[in-house]
Design a protein around this motif. Structure first.
Motif, PDB file in Angstrom:
ATOM      1  N   ILE A  20       2.716   1.196  12.428  1.00 29.73           N
ATOM      2  CA  ILE A  20       3.693   2.022  11.720  1.00 29.73           C
ATOM      3  C   ILE A  20       4.328   1.162  10.631  1.00 29.73           C
ATOM      4  CG2 ILE A  20       5.721   3.507  11.929  1.00 29.73           C
ATOM      5  CD1 ILE A  20       3.292   4.344  13.720  1.00 29.73           C
ATOM      6  N   GLY A  21       3.899   1.387   9.417  1.00 33.32           N
ATOM      7  CA  GLY A  21       4.354   0.571   8.295  1.00 33.32           C
ATOM      8  C   GLY A  21       5.694   1.023   7.748  1.00 33.32           C
ATOM      9  N   LEU A  22       6.042   0.422   6.647  1.00 28.06           N
ATOM     10  CA  LEU A  22       7.292   0.751   5.965  1.00 28.06           C
ATOM     11  C   LEU A  22       7.241   2.162   5.401  1.00 28.06           C
ATOM     12  CD1 LEU A  22       7.702  -2.541   3.901  1.00 28.06           C
ATOM     13  CD2 LEU A  22       9.165  -1.812   5.796  1.00 28.06           C
ATOM     14  N   GLU A  23       8.406   2.752   5.220  1.00 30.40           N
ATOM     15  CA  GLU A  23       8.493   4.040   4.531  1.00 30.40           C
ATOM     16  C   GLU A  23       8.035   3.823   3.083  1.00 30.40           C
ATOM     17  OE1 GLU A  23       9.614   7.016   5.793  1.00 30.40           O
ATOM     18  OE2 GLU A  23       9.775   6.098   7.765  1.00 30.40           O
ATOM     19  N   LYS A  24       7.451   4.843   2.495  1.00 31.82           N
ATOM     20  CA  LYS A  24       6.922   4.732   1.130  1.00 31.82           C
ATOM     21  C   LYS A  24       7.974   4.236   0.135  1.00 31.82           C
ATOM     22  CE  LYS A  24       2.797   7.049   1.457  1.00 31.82           C
ATOM     23  NZ  LYS A  24       1.821   6.146   1.903  1.00 31.82           N
ATOM     24  N   HIS A  25       9.211   4.703   0.261  1.00 36.29           N
ATOM     25  CA  HIS A  25      10.256   4.305  -0.684  1.00 36.29           C
ATOM     26  C   HIS A  25      10.679   2.844  -0.517  1.00 36.29           C
ATOM     27  CE1 HIS A  25      13.302   4.365   2.442  1.00 36.29           C
ATOM     28  NE2 HIS A  25      12.926   5.586   2.781  1.00 36.29           N
ATOM     29  N   ALA A  26      10.344   2.232   0.610  1.00 33.62           N
ATOM     30  CA  ALA A  26      10.723   0.832   0.852  1.00 33.62           C
ATOM     31  C   ALA A  26       9.684  -0.153   0.313  1.00 33.62           C
ATOM     32  CB  ALA A  26      10.936   0.600   2.336  1.00 33.62           C
ATOM     33  N   ILE A  27       8.543   0.361  -0.096  1.00 32.58           N
ATOM     34  CA  ILE A  27       7.470  -0.502  -0.593  1.00 32.58           C
ATOM     35  C   ILE A  27       7.624  -0.684  -2.090  1.00 32.58           C
ATOM     36  CG2 ILE A  27       4.981  -0.767  -0.849  1.00 32.58           C
ATOM     37  CD1 ILE A  27       4.685   1.035   1.645  1.00 32.58           C
ATOM     38  N   ARG A  28       7.892  -1.912  -2.482  1.00 34.38           N
ATOM     39  CA  ARG A  28       8.028  -2.213  -3.911  1.00 34.38           C
ATOM     40  C   ARG A  28       6.758  -2.833  -4.473  1.00 34.38           C
ATOM     41  NH1 ARG A  28      14.098  -4.580  -3.708  1.00 34.38           N
ATOM     42  NH2 ARG A  28      15.118  -2.572  -3.494  1.00 34.38           N
ATOM     43  N   TYR A  29       6.132  -3.674  -3.678  1.00 34.39           N
ATOM     44  CA  TYR A  29       4.913  -4.370  -4.093  1.00 34.39           C
ATOM     45  C   TYR A  29       3.851  -4.149  -3.037  1.00 34.39           C
ATOM     46  CZ  TYR A  29       8.411  -6.742  -6.942  1.00 34.39           C
ATOM     47  OH  TYR A  29       9.439  -7.003  -7.796  1.00 34.39           O
ATOM     48  N   SER A  30       2.594  -4.238  -3.428  1.00 32.11           N
ATOM     49  CA  SER A  30       1.516  -4.023  -2.460  1.00 32.11           C
ATOM     50  C   SER A  30       1.566  -5.053  -1.325  1.00 32.11           C
ATOM     51  CB  SER A  30       0.159  -4.056  -3.167  1.00 32.11           C
ATOM     52  OG  SER A  30      -0.041  -5.307  -3.801  1.00 32.11           O
ATOM     53  N   GLU A  31       2.092  -6.246  -1.621  1.00 31.30           N
ATOM     54  CA  GLU A  31       2.179  -7.290  -0.602  1.00 31.30           C
ATOM     55  C   GLU A  31       3.174  -6.930   0.500  1.00 31.30           C
ATOM     56  OE1 GLU A  31       2.716  -8.006  -3.901  1.00 31.30           O
ATOM     57  OE2 GLU A  31       0.867  -9.040  -4.402  1.00 31.30           O
ATOM     58  N   ASP A  32       4.120  -6.060   0.197  1.00 31.35           N
ATOM     59  CA  ASP A  32       5.123  -5.677   1.193  1.00 31.35           C
ATOM     60  C   ASP A  32       4.481  -5.131   2.459  1.00 31.35           C
ATOM     61  OD1 ASP A  32       7.074  -6.459  -0.576  1.00 31.35           O
ATOM     62  OD2 ASP A  32       7.710  -4.418  -1.096  1.00 31.35           O
ATOM     63  N   VAL A  33       3.372  -4.416   2.311  1.00 29.97           N
ATOM     64  CA  VAL A  33       2.683  -3.835   3.458  1.00 29.97           C
ATOM     65  C   VAL A  33       2.138  -4.936   4.365  1.00 29.97           C
ATOM     66  CG1 VAL A  33       0.743  -2.395   4.190  1.00 29.97           C
ATOM     67  CG2 VAL A  33       2.123  -1.725   2.208  1.00 29.97           C
ATOM     68  N   SER A  34       1.467  -5.919   3.788  1.00 32.31           N
ATOM     69  CA  SER A  34       0.914  -7.003   4.617  1.00 32.31           C
ATOM     70  C   SER A  34       2.017  -7.901   5.161  1.00 32.31           C
ATOM     71  CB  SER A  34      -0.129  -7.813   3.848  1.00 32.31           C
ATOM     72  OG  SER A  34       0.438  -8.425   2.725  1.00 32.31           O
ATOM     73  N   PHE A  35       3.075  -8.125   4.390  1.00 33.13           N
ATOM     74  CA  PHE A  35       4.208  -8.916   4.895  1.00 33.13           C
ATOM     75  C   PHE A  35       4.825  -8.219   6.102  1.00 33.13           C
ATOM     76  CE2 PHE A  35       5.280 -10.725   0.405  1.00 33.13           C
ATOM     77  CZ  PHE A  35       4.189 -11.574   0.483  1.00 33.13           C
ATOM     78  N   ASP A  36       5.037  -6.924   5.978  1.00 29.69           N
ATOM     79  CA  ASP A  36       5.630  -6.152   7.077  1.00 29.69           C
ATOM     80  C   ASP A  36       4.752  -6.219   8.320  1.00 29.69           C
ATOM     81  OD1 ASP A  36       7.487  -4.109   8.241  1.00 29.69           O
ATOM     82  OD2 ASP A  36       5.659  -2.895   8.167  1.00 29.69           O
TER      83      ASP A  36
END
Length: 165
Positions: A122-138
């Motif tokens: 369960i990743g971040l909400e779409k509005h919380a993603i600023r950069y593509s790396e945010d998904v892998s960091f999360d």
């Protein structure tokens, strides 16, 4: 990150960190064979002897280590997979936590991207993603929280056994 200081201590805490819908999903994740196997391999090397007192590597260090390995000569030019390179580093550095924690993270990443594991990712909400790396960091943060939880559970089991003796 100190496993005992920052990692989730209860299944409810883990549920919140992983953003899972309910306690049953969290328990199912912890009991999933790929998670148990990845932790078994980690604990065989890293939770023996004095290693239990060492702090887990921070998620940023794990992410950076995996990126460095991904960009290494062995992966880019020699045709080895990331898993092969990290596995070799684990063999070369048997008592360093970073390669082993990174291998745990790599195994869990593969599981979370699988058909059986995607329900737990369960990743971040779409509005919380600023950069593509945010998904892998999360994802890395959540995986290290899972590892910290499992390490804490392992320590509690050992403490309980010691008390019963």
């Amino acid at each position: 990150m100190s496993a005992s200081a920052e990692a989730p201590k209860t299944i409810e805490d883990l549920q919140a960190v992983l953003r899972l819908k309910n306690k049953n999903n969290t328990e199912a994740l912890v009991r999933a064979d790929p998670v148990k196997e990845a932790f078994r391999k980690y604990s065989n090397r890293c939770l023996s002897s004095g290693s239990t007192r060492k702090q887990l590597p921070d998620w940023k260090d794990v992410d950076e280590y995996l990126l460095d390995m991904r960009m290494s000569h062995q992966v880019r030019r020699m045709g080895k997979t990331l898993k092969e390179v990290v596995s070799q580093d684990c063999m070369d550095k048997p008592y360093e936590l970073l390669p082993h924690a990174s291998m745990f993270a790599l195994r869990i990443m593969v599981f979370l991207k699988s058909e059986k594991g995607e329900q737990y990712d369960i990743g971040l909400e779409k509005h919380a993603i600023r950069y593509s790396e945010d998904v892998s960091f999360d994802r890395c943060i959540r995986i290290m929280s899972l590892l910290g939880f499992l390490v804490n559970q392992n320590r509690e089991m050992k403490r309980t056994r010691e008390i019963k003796k």
